[in-house]
Motif scaffolding. Structure first.
Motif, PDB file in Angstrom:
ATOM      1  N   GLU A 212      46.156  45.459  52.286  1.00 52.99           N
ATOM      2  CA  GLU A 212      46.037  45.603  50.838  1.00 52.99           C
ATOM      3  C   GLU A 212      45.278  46.862  50.429  1.00 52.99           C
ATOM      4  O   GLU A 212      44.972  47.049  49.249  1.00 52.99           O
ATOM      5  CB  GLU A 212      45.345  44.373  50.245  1.00 52.99           C
ATOM      6  CG  GLU A 212      46.114  43.074  50.460  1.00 52.99           C
ATOM      7  CD  GLU A 212      45.399  41.871  49.873  1.00 52.99           C
ATOM      8  OE1 GLU A 212      44.484  42.075  49.046  1.00 52.99           O
ATOM      9  OE2 GLU A 212      45.738  40.736  50.242  1.00 52.99           O
ATOM     10  N   ILE A 332      42.872  44.840  42.283  1.00 54.01           N
ATOM     11  CA  ILE A 332      43.204  43.993  43.422  1.00 54.01           C
ATOM     12  C   ILE A 332      43.494  42.589  42.913  1.00 54.01           C
ATOM     13  O   ILE A 332      42.821  42.075  42.035  1.00 54.01           O
ATOM     14  CB  ILE A 332      42.033  43.965  44.424  1.00 54.01           C
ATOM     15  CG1 ILE A 332      41.752  45.381  44.922  1.00 54.01           C
ATOM     16  CG2 ILE A 332      42.334  43.047  45.583  1.00 54.01           C
ATOM     17  CD1 ILE A 332      40.517  45.495  45.781  1.00 54.01           C
ATOM     18  N   SER A 352      48.526  34.707  51.571  1.00 56.75           N
ATOM     19  CA  SER A 352      47.632  35.797  51.996  1.00 56.75           C
ATOM     20  C   SER A 352      46.245  35.681  51.375  1.00 56.75           C
ATOM     21  O   SER A 352      45.359  36.481  51.666  1.00 56.75           O
ATOM     22  CB  SER A 352      48.244  37.153  51.609  1.00 56.75           C
ATOM     23  OG  SER A 352      48.421  37.229  50.203  1.00 56.75           O
TER      24      SER A 352
END
Length: 424
Positions: A212, A332, A352
């Motif tokens: 990420e 995020i 995730s």
């Protein structure tokens, strides 16, 4: 004592019972004082607290003094009660006086004063410290002698007197914070507990995982690099060459935009603006890393494993959010965006998601001592990559695999209303 009237003896007996009540109450009050509040009051200049603190510095002497005084008055009271009993009732008066005195001492000189002292220790201990301090000065030789004899007896049976510490363990301190109630606002309680939990949490638990990371490949076309810089959701961007493991450094958007405004924006100028990388070993506790950030004057670092491969990124803000909760605006994905409640009460969850964040968001109890993501937890539980519609129960929560991709579990359905394990 024949020449002393019975009335006088009764008056003396009454005074002795009052003295016995004083010593009993003083002992309980002094030993019931909250040591931390006592230190606070003493440091604030409270005279009673200062006197009590000095007396409690040597609890052996204090207890010896109180017990000497209590036993003296009780023995005298017993003797006088016996004389009064004999005068009033003859030989049977011994039994009568013993029974009556026992009840009087128990109620008025033991239970009542000790109960009151336990409920209001400061109201008894602080004024009493005046008298106890004077008595200790007068009776100090006798108290020392008693303590020496006591210590010798203890050594004979293999017991050595050691000074006990008032220091609290972490779990004891946690209990104190929990029981503070209205004295500490709930939000502050949560922050204090979070600080104590920092050593139990590692950088892996709070880092942005490698998959990420928002990073720019410096070997891309310059037009693409320029676009990624402009669209960056973060103030610091990682630069790398072809693979994240070949990281170059972090560039601050402020520096990049200044170069753009001056018409000096290029790959070479961007590389000159990068800051030196700061690496953090995986498994580093957050309390240690917080101190390391402070000592090294850093705010961001790359988490690496034992082989030097980059696993993710952690910032000072990530650690602070563990203490005070989320307070920054970030591009995020947050746990709440990964969790979607369905009409049937179930939840569709991106696999995730970090397990700790999931537990915190939903107040669930998935294990956190193994894999960091829900996908990893499912793979560890099944020991193979599942198929769609595979169902399982982990930590009591029924889970169904909804979507797979890239050899990973992408989406699952969790039924929290049925999380409890059926009783045998």
């Amino acid at each position: 004592m024949d020449e002393i009237s019975t009335g006088v003896l009764l008056s003396v007996l009454f005074v002795l019972i009052l003295l016995s009540a004083y010593f009993s109450g003083s002992e309980t009050a002094m030993m019931s004082l909250n040591r931390y509040r006592l230190r606070h009051l003493a440091s604030s200049g409270h005279k009673g607290a200062i006197r009590a603190t000095k007396l409690l510095e040597r609890p052996d002497r204090l207890i010896g003094l109180i017990l000497i005084g209590n036993n003296l008055v009780n023995i005298l009271a017993s003797s006088i009660a016996t004389i009064i009993g004999l005068r009033l009732f003859g030989d049977v008066g011994i039994a009568i006086s013993t029974g009556v005195l026992t009840m009087v001492v128990l109620v008025f000189a033991e239970v009542t004063p000790k109960t009151f002292a336990a409920l209001h220790p400061e109201r008894i201990a602080f004024p009493s410290s005046h008298i106890l301090r004077l008595l200790l000065i007068v009776l100090l030789p006798f108290v020392k002698a008693v303590n020496l004899i006591t210590s010798a007896v203890l050594k004979m049976v293999g017991i050595r007197s050691t000074k006990t510490s008032d220091a609290l363990s972490q779990e004891e301190l946690r209990t104190v914070v929990h029981e503070a109630g209205a004295l500490i606002p709930r939000r502050h309680q949560e922050m204090l507990l979070s600080i104590m939990d920092l050593e139990k949490v590692t950088v892996e638990d709070v880092m942005v995982p490698r998959s990420e990371l928002y990073a720019i490949n410096i070997n891309d076309e310059f037009k693409s690099i320029n676009k990624q810089v402009i669209q960056s959701p973060h103030t610091r961007v990682l630069l790398y060459r072809d693979t994240v493991d070949d990281a170059v450094g972090f560039v601050h958007l402020r520096d990049a935009l200044r170069l753009q405004s001056k018409g000096q924006f290029s790959k070479s100028s961007l590389l000159r603006a990068v800051k030196e990388l700061y690496f953090i070993p995986e498994g580093t506790p957050l309390n240690v890393q917080l101190s390391n950030f402070q000592q090294n004057k850093e705010r961001i670092g790359l988490v690496v494993d034992e082989y030097g491969d980059i696993q993710g990124l952690v910032t000072l803000e990530d650690i602070l959010e563990e203490i005070v909760g989320d307070y920054t605006t970030s591009m995020i994905t947050t746990p709440s965006e990964d969790i979607n409640e369905q009409q049937d009460g179930s939840f569709l969850i991106e696999a995730s998601i970090n397990i700790r964040e999931l537990n915190k968001e939903m107040d669930w109890q998935f294990p956190i001592d193994g894999p960091k993501t829900l996908n990893g937890l499912i793979l560890e539980h099944l020991e193979e990559i599942p198929t769609v519609k595979t169902s399982m129960r982990i930590a009591g929560y029924p889970i169904e695999v909804i979507e797979l991709g890239d050899n990973m579990v992408k989406t699952v359905r969790v039924l929290p209303q049925h999380y409890a394990q059926p009783k045998a």
